[in-house]
Design a protein around this motif. Sequence first.
Motif, PDB file in Angstrom:
ATOM      1  N   ARG A 257      42.970  36.986  41.796  1.00 60.50           N
ATOM      2  CA  ARG A 257      41.656  37.182  41.197  1.00 60.50           C
ATOM      3  C   ARG A 257      41.605  38.521  40.466  1.00 60.50           C
ATOM      4  O   ARG A 257      42.198  39.517  40.887  1.00 60.50           O
ATOM      5  CB  ARG A 257      40.550  37.139  42.244  1.00 60.50           C
ATOM      6  N   TYR A 258      40.875  38.516  39.352  1.00 60.31           N
ATOM      7  CA  TYR A 258      40.651  39.752  38.618  1.00 60.31           C
ATOM      8  C   TYR A 258      39.296  40.313  39.027  1.00 60.31           C
ATOM      9  O   TYR A 258      38.273  39.643  38.886  1.00 60.31           O
ATOM     10  CB  TYR A 258      40.686  39.515  37.112  1.00 60.31           C
ATOM     11  N   GLU A 259      39.289  41.516  39.544  1.00 61.78           N
ATOM     12  CA  GLU A 259      38.054  42.149  39.995  1.00 61.78           C
ATOM     13  C   GLU A 259      37.922  43.545  39.407  1.00 61.78           C
ATOM     14  O   GLU A 259      37.384  44.460  40.020  1.00 61.78           O
ATOM     15  CB  GLU A 259      38.018  42.191  41.528  1.00 61.78           C
TER      16      GLU A 259
END
Length: 785
Positions: A257-259
């Motif tokens: 995931r990109y956070e």
Amino acid sequence: MFQEARPIWPTGLSEAMNVTSGIRARFQADPRTPALVRVTASSRYRLYVNGLFCGHGPATGPHGYYRVDEWELTPYLSGGANYVAIETAGYNVNSFYTLDEPSFVQAEIEQGGRIAAATGSASQPFDVFVLPERVRRVQRYSFQRAFLEAYALSPDVHDWRTSDAQPASPAQADAFAEKRLLTRRVSYPRFAVAAPRTVPATGTFAKAAVPPPPWRDRSIAGVGPDFKGFPLEGLALVPTDELGGLAMTGWNRNDRRYEGQALRLRAGETALLAFDRDLTGFIGTEFTVSAKSRIALTFDEILTEDGDVDHLRLGCANVIHIACEPGTYAFESFEPYTLQYLKVLVLEGDCRLTGCGIREYANPDADRGTFSSSDEGLNAIFEAARESFRQNAVDVFMDCPSRERAGWLCDSFFTARVEADLTGLSVIERNFFENYALPESFAYLPEGMLPMCYPADHNDGIFIPNWSLWFVLQLEEFRDRGGDEATIEALRPRVEALFRYFEGFRNEFGLLENLESWVFIEWSKANDFTGGINYPTNMLYAAALEAAGRIYGAEAYVEEAAYVKQTVREHAFDGSFFVDQAIEDEQGEIEITDHRTEVCQYYAAYFGIADATELPVWFDSLMRDFSPSRDKDAPFVADIGGIHPANAFVGYYLRMELLSRQGLSAQLLAEINAFFGKMAQRTGTLWEHNRTEASCNHGFASHVARALYRDALGIKSLSRKRGTLTVAFADNGLASCSGTMPTPDGDIALGWRVEGEAIHYRLSAPPGLTVEIENCSGKTLVRER
């Protein structure tokens, strides 16, 4: 519209290609007092207030006319000194997206009824600069759009937006004669910023051992007198050549995931970022480089089979090239692009990527309509249709928001219906027709002919005569949607001139023969049979004559239409199917060929050449034996009875309309699921074809929303002009369905569910609508309050 502003541009550069100017005003403001900035330009501009993005435009207008935007400034203001900065790209090349007209920008700031700054003002002018960071001498982005974006950045590159800093020496400005101005009319986008969902992979790359031949698309190789741009030998850099000579040397596919986490990349390293669906807007990145660096951003709507980005898949250069000095940057592309996947490559130096997103450029009214059914596949398709519409209908009906951003006829016939269904308005459509009505003439085209897409430049003289006929059909529907009579009447001379043009191609049978330029039926074998007498074209011609007769009360058009239809019936039906073409032999005799296509049958049925009553066996075969899925493995091979398969547009869209007319809603919904389901799952948008070699985000494809409203929900028809609403219940295989359709007077809300042998429903509609209920379901209707 402007009180004091005059159009200006840096001296001597109004006809220079790919010049980016910056104008800036500092003014004292009371943040409690409403303020706005009026602005228009040729070609495109973006607006910043105190360093914050505020807007992009202008809305599309025709040759010689410019639409004026008014942006609210108050939310961005602070007490004391405030800065308004406007960057304008003047392209000065012919394209399908921006017009080849001399560059200018015209702007003024108003607060409390007082003009605080205005272009061309002697007492309170804007500062004027030629911005140096955008590289001018670069290749075209595509045949249909202007230039690829390439930059040479330093850390202070944007200081001029928020201070008295100078990005370059101040420029003298030429002031020009007053322009012909139009109101924007369409809604302003919201510019929401979407972040990537995941980082599917990181990897390494190097120069390929055996690089492929360089990409020499017509957008590079075709530059010349009729297609403007910089010649190849004069380019400062050719990013597609450099990227074409690279090869991946390894992938780390640890999808995560990109956070907002920082991604550290060195020279020869890359990162792949994925958004949750196909999006259109301005690509933004925040990054720091510790050394002189070069970064390439490449992007596309889908990944290749080996999980990479093919930045040339669409026949356009999906590349942004950034050269930068050591420092920290917040970069955003000037132009909107379409992508689901973004690939960041460090060509030289290093990069610490700390932020990424897309500032969406989309229709803000498309979420007014709602739809939900017991079939989750249809629900996803409806949302994909909405997404396709909102990205393709900012200020004109576009074919795609990516390679072209062009306002094509025929496409617009279908997309205009969706505007009314999803937004309750026909504002974009009104602008669309106004754009065609205002110019005195259309350069490079024969007298009477309409451009196949517009506003656009057609220096090569190519046009699609068929598309002008769809224009007439759309105009009639615009009237039924409540379109203003002034616009319709203003277009009467255009329509009359169009039919005078076609008179010159009527043969001894009264049919059109040997039409000029690009006779287009659809992307299928049907396009091979357009010479001589093309029967699908004549079917469309008859329908357009009928429509013009009804619009303008011209009985002569109606009579001509009846004659053409009867002649086509007599000539084109071979006893089993309609043939596509007749040609003249060496003796001058007309020979009817045996060329038969699926789409020709749809034209015949849709335009009333024959129907299920007149030719029941033919029509039954058309509905039963043909479908979009039958050609999935061999899309252009004749099979059923020697009938060449259709393609998506316009064939399968006409098929959907025909299935609906026949009440075959269950079959229609099944075909919709089969054809559009994979698109909705893969990109969240709907495609140009049923395969991914073309655009995966196409405006006309949003028309499936019309089918779902009508054949799943049951809102069969709405005429704003007549004030009538027809609701039809059918046995369509769904257990329940609900939705709202907006109108200018309020929402139509309908919901129903099947319980045994009864359909329980609720319906509300705005006052003044006459409602008719049809029940074709075979079940008892029970209305609930």
